[in-house]
Design a protein around this motif. Sequence first.
Motif, PDB file in Angstrom:
ATOM      1  N   MET A 153     -51.652 133.852 -34.155  1.00 34.99           N
ATOM      2  CA  MET A 153     -50.994 133.421 -32.938  1.00 34.99           C
ATOM      3  C   MET A 153     -52.013 133.249 -31.810  1.00 34.99           C
ATOM      4  O   MET A 153     -52.001 132.245 -31.118  1.00 34.99           O
ATOM      5  CB  MET A 153     -49.924 134.438 -32.547  1.00 34.99           C
ATOM      6  N   MET A 154     -52.887 134.223 -31.630  1.00 38.83           N
ATOM      7  CA  MET A 154     -53.794 134.179 -30.486  1.00 38.83           C
ATOM      8  C   MET A 154     -54.848 133.080 -30.642  1.00 38.83           C
ATOM      9  O   MET A 154     -55.212 132.454 -29.649  1.00 38.83           O
ATOM     10  CB  MET A 154     -54.466 135.544 -30.282  1.00 38.83           C
ATOM     11  N   ILE A 155     -55.302 132.822 -31.859  1.00 36.24           N
ATOM     12  CA  ILE A 155     -56.305 131.770 -32.054  1.00 36.24           C
ATOM     13  C   ILE A 155     -55.716 130.410 -31.675  1.00 36.24           C
ATOM     14  O   ILE A 155     -56.362 129.620 -30.982  1.00 36.24           O
ATOM     15  CB  ILE A 155     -56.830 131.767 -33.507  1.00 36.24           C
ATOM     16  N   ILE A 156     -54.486 130.153 -32.090  1.00 39.07           N
ATOM     17  CA  ILE A 156     -53.841 128.889 -31.735  1.00 39.07           C
ATOM     18  C   ILE A 156     -53.650 128.802 -30.224  1.00 39.07           C
ATOM     19  O   ILE A 156     -53.887 127.763 -29.616  1.00 39.07           O
ATOM     20  CB  ILE A 156     -52.495 128.730 -32.485  1.00 39.07           C
ATOM     21  N   THR A 157     -53.264 129.906 -29.613  1.00 43.29           N
ATOM     22  CA  THR A 157     -53.084 129.930 -28.157  1.00 43.29           C
ATOM     23  C   THR A 157     -54.397 129.633 -27.450  1.00 43.29           C
ATOM     24  O   THR A 157     -54.437 128.850 -26.489  1.00 43.29           O
ATOM     25  CB  THR A 157     -52.527 131.295 -27.708  1.00 43.29           C
ATOM     26  N   LEU A 158     -55.475 130.231 -27.912  1.00 45.22           N
ATOM     27  CA  LEU A 158     -56.784 129.986 -27.293  1.00 45.22           C
ATOM     28  C   LEU A 158     -57.227 128.536 -27.494  1.00 45.22           C
ATOM     29  O   LEU A 158     -57.755 127.915 -26.568  1.00 45.22           O
ATOM     30  CB  LEU A 158     -57.828 130.953 -27.837  1.00 45.22           C
ATOM     31  N   LEU A 159     -56.987 127.993 -28.667  1.00 41.14           N
ATOM     32  CA  LEU A 159     -57.329 126.591 -28.911  1.00 41.14           C
ATOM     33  C   LEU A 159     -56.480 125.661 -28.054  1.00 41.14           C
ATOM     34  O   LEU A 159     -56.981 124.683 -27.494  1.00 41.14           O
ATOM     35  CB  LEU A 159     -57.167 126.248 -30.393  1.00 41.14           C
ATOM     36  N   LEU A 160     -55.191 125.984 -27.941  1.00 39.65           N
ATOM     37  CA  LEU A 160     -54.313 125.176 -27.089  1.00 39.65           C
ATOM     38  C   LEU A 160     -54.725 125.261 -25.623  1.00 39.65           C
ATOM     39  O   LEU A 160     -54.504 124.325 -24.858  1.00 39.65           O
ATOM     40  CB  LEU A 160     -52.856 125.616 -27.250  1.00 39.65           C
ATOM     41  N   SER A 161     -55.329 126.366 -25.227  1.00 37.71           N
ATOM     42  CA  SER A 161     -55.784 126.529 -23.841  1.00 37.71           C
ATOM     43  C   SER A 161     -56.913 125.566 -23.494  1.00 37.71           C
ATOM     44  O   SER A 161     -57.110 125.239 -22.320  1.00 37.71           O
ATOM     45  CB  SER A 161     -56.257 127.966 -23.610  1.00 37.71           C
ATOM     46  N   LEU A 162     -57.641 125.119 -24.487  1.00 38.33           N
ATOM     47  CA  LEU A 162     -58.735 124.173 -24.249  1.00 38.33           C
ATOM     48  C   LEU A 162     -58.218 122.792 -23.858  1.00 38.33           C
ATOM     49  O   LEU A 162     -58.892 122.063 -23.122  1.00 38.33           O
ATOM     50  CB  LEU A 162     -59.635 124.077 -25.481  1.00 38.33           C
ATOM     51  N   MET A 163     -57.047 122.434 -24.341  1.00 41.32           N
ATOM     52  CA  MET A 163     -56.496 121.103 -24.036  1.00 41.32           C
ATOM     53  C   MET A 163     -56.223 120.912 -22.544  1.00 41.32           C
ATOM     54  O   MET A 163     -56.655 119.914 -21.967  1.00 41.32           O
ATOM     55  CB  MET A 163     -55.230 120.840 -24.858  1.00 41.32           C
ATOM     56  N   PRO A 164     -55.528 121.856 -21.871  1.00 42.94           N
ATOM     57  CA  PRO A 164     -55.332 121.661 -20.436  1.00 42.94           C
ATOM     58  C   PRO A 164     -56.641 121.732 -19.646  1.00 42.94           C
ATOM     59  O   PRO A 164     -56.783 121.063 -18.618  1.00 42.94           O
ATOM     60  CB  PRO A 164     -54.399 122.803 -20.025  1.00 42.94           C
ATOM     61  N   MET A 165     -57.598 122.503 -20.132  1.00 40.87           N
ATOM     62  CA  MET A 165     -58.902 122.556 -19.458  1.00 40.87           C
ATOM     63  C   MET A 165     -59.580 121.188 -19.519  1.00 40.87           C
ATOM     64  O   MET A 165     -60.084 120.692 -18.511  1.00 40.87           O
ATOM     65  CB  MET A 165     -59.803 123.616 -20.096  1.00 40.87           C
ATOM     66  N   ALA A 166     -59.571 120.593 -20.703  1.00 42.61           N
ATOM     67  CA  ALA A 166     -60.150 119.254 -20.849  1.00 42.61           C
ATOM     68  C   ALA A 166     -59.369 118.251 -19.999  1.00 42.61           C
ATOM     69  O   ALA A 166     -59.959 117.379 -19.345  1.00 42.61           O
ATOM     70  CB  ALA A 166     -60.137 118.827 -22.319  1.00 42.61           C
ATOM     71  N   GLY A 167     -58.053 118.390 -19.985  1.00 40.51           N
ATOM     72  CA  GLY A 167     -57.225 117.498 -19.180  1.00 40.51           C
ATOM     73  C   GLY A 167     -57.500 117.638 -17.692  1.00 40.51           C
ATOM     74  O   GLY A 167     -57.581 116.647 -16.966  1.00 40.51           O
ATOM     75  N   LEU A 168     -57.694 118.866 -17.226  1.00 42.19           N
ATOM     76  CA  LEU A 168     -57.972 119.089 -15.813  1.00 42.19           C
ATOM     77  C   LEU A 168     -59.325 118.503 -15.416  1.00 42.19           C
ATOM     78  O   LEU A 168     -59.464 117.883 -14.366  1.00 42.19           O
ATOM     79  CB  LEU A 168     -57.909 120.586 -15.492  1.00 42.19           C
ATOM     80  N   PHE A 169     -60.316 118.675 -16.290  1.00 39.49           N
ATOM     81  CA  PHE A 169     -61.628 118.082 -15.995  1.00 39.49           C
ATOM     82  C   PHE A 169     -61.533 116.555 -16.005  1.00 39.49           C
ATOM     83  O   PHE A 169     -62.101 115.889 -15.141  1.00 39.49           O
ATOM     84  CB  PHE A 169     -62.698 118.551 -16.979  1.00 39.49           C
ATOM     85  N   LEU A 170     -60.825 116.014 -16.965  1.00 35.56           N
ATOM     86  CA  LEU A 170     -60.646 114.565 -17.031  1.00 35.56           C
ATOM     87  C   LEU A 170     -59.919 114.054 -15.789  1.00 35.56           C
ATOM     88  O   LEU A 170     -60.255 112.989 -15.260  1.00 35.56           O
ATOM     89  CB  LEU A 170     -59.882 114.193 -18.302  1.00 35.56           C
ATOM     90  N   MET A 171     -58.960 114.816 -15.294  1.00 29.62           N
ATOM     91  CA  MET A 171     -58.245 114.456 -14.071  1.00 29.62           C
ATOM     92  C   MET A 171     -59.215 114.427 -12.882  1.00 29.62           C
ATOM     93  O   MET A 171     -59.198 113.498 -12.076  1.00 29.62           O
ATOM     94  CB  MET A 171     -57.117 115.452 -13.800  1.00 29.62           C
ATOM     95  N   LEU A 172     -60.061 115.443 -12.785  1.00 35.50           N
ATOM     96  CA  LEU A 172     -61.047 115.478 -11.703  1.00 35.50           C
ATOM     97  C   LEU A 172     -62.003 114.295 -11.805  1.00 35.50           C
ATOM     98  O   LEU A 172     -62.258 113.604 -10.819  1.00 35.50           O
ATOM     99  CB  LEU A 172     -61.835 116.793 -11.742  1.00 35.50           C
TER     100      LEU A 172
END
Length: 166
Positions: free
Chosen positions: A1-20
């Motif tokens: 569960m936690m590994i998937i959660t941590l991997l999923l956390s990378l997607m919004p980070m990439a999205g936020l940087f792409l937004m910036l």
Amino acid sequence: MMIITLLLSLMPMAGLFLMLLSGVGFIQDTKFFSSAPKEVRDVIKPREERFKGAHAIGWIMAAFSMLLMIGAFIIGAWNGIHNDFGFRQFFIRFTVMILLLKAFDILFFDWVLLCNAGFNFFPHFYPETKEVLGRYLFGYNWKTHLVHIIGGFAVSAVLAWVCSLI
């Protein structure tokens, strides 16, 4: 569960940087700087389109970044539903994702890109900001960050509640 959660956390980070990147580098509308420190907003000059089609590329990047961020939570919800998560598991997953995104915002955007102008992100697109960027800016928006963190718990609870009903 936690590994998937941590991997999923990378997607919004990439999205936020792409937004910036889309806002600062391609769209270049001063409305995107509303959360920047006053010192930075005061020196930024309006820009013409960097090259033909830059604004269109920027808006496409911004839309994709939103899809990345929203998609991470949809995938997280779908995975949790598929694995029979209860409210607590959903709440932990969404809270971790939101808090890691906020930590990324504070540490990478504020500290690395804004307070350490040596990385030259903002001055690359807006050379006039070079003189006003510095470590003294770190924490300029601590109240906003605190509101986002507290709000993140509420958003996590609502998402967890909705997902646990499905």
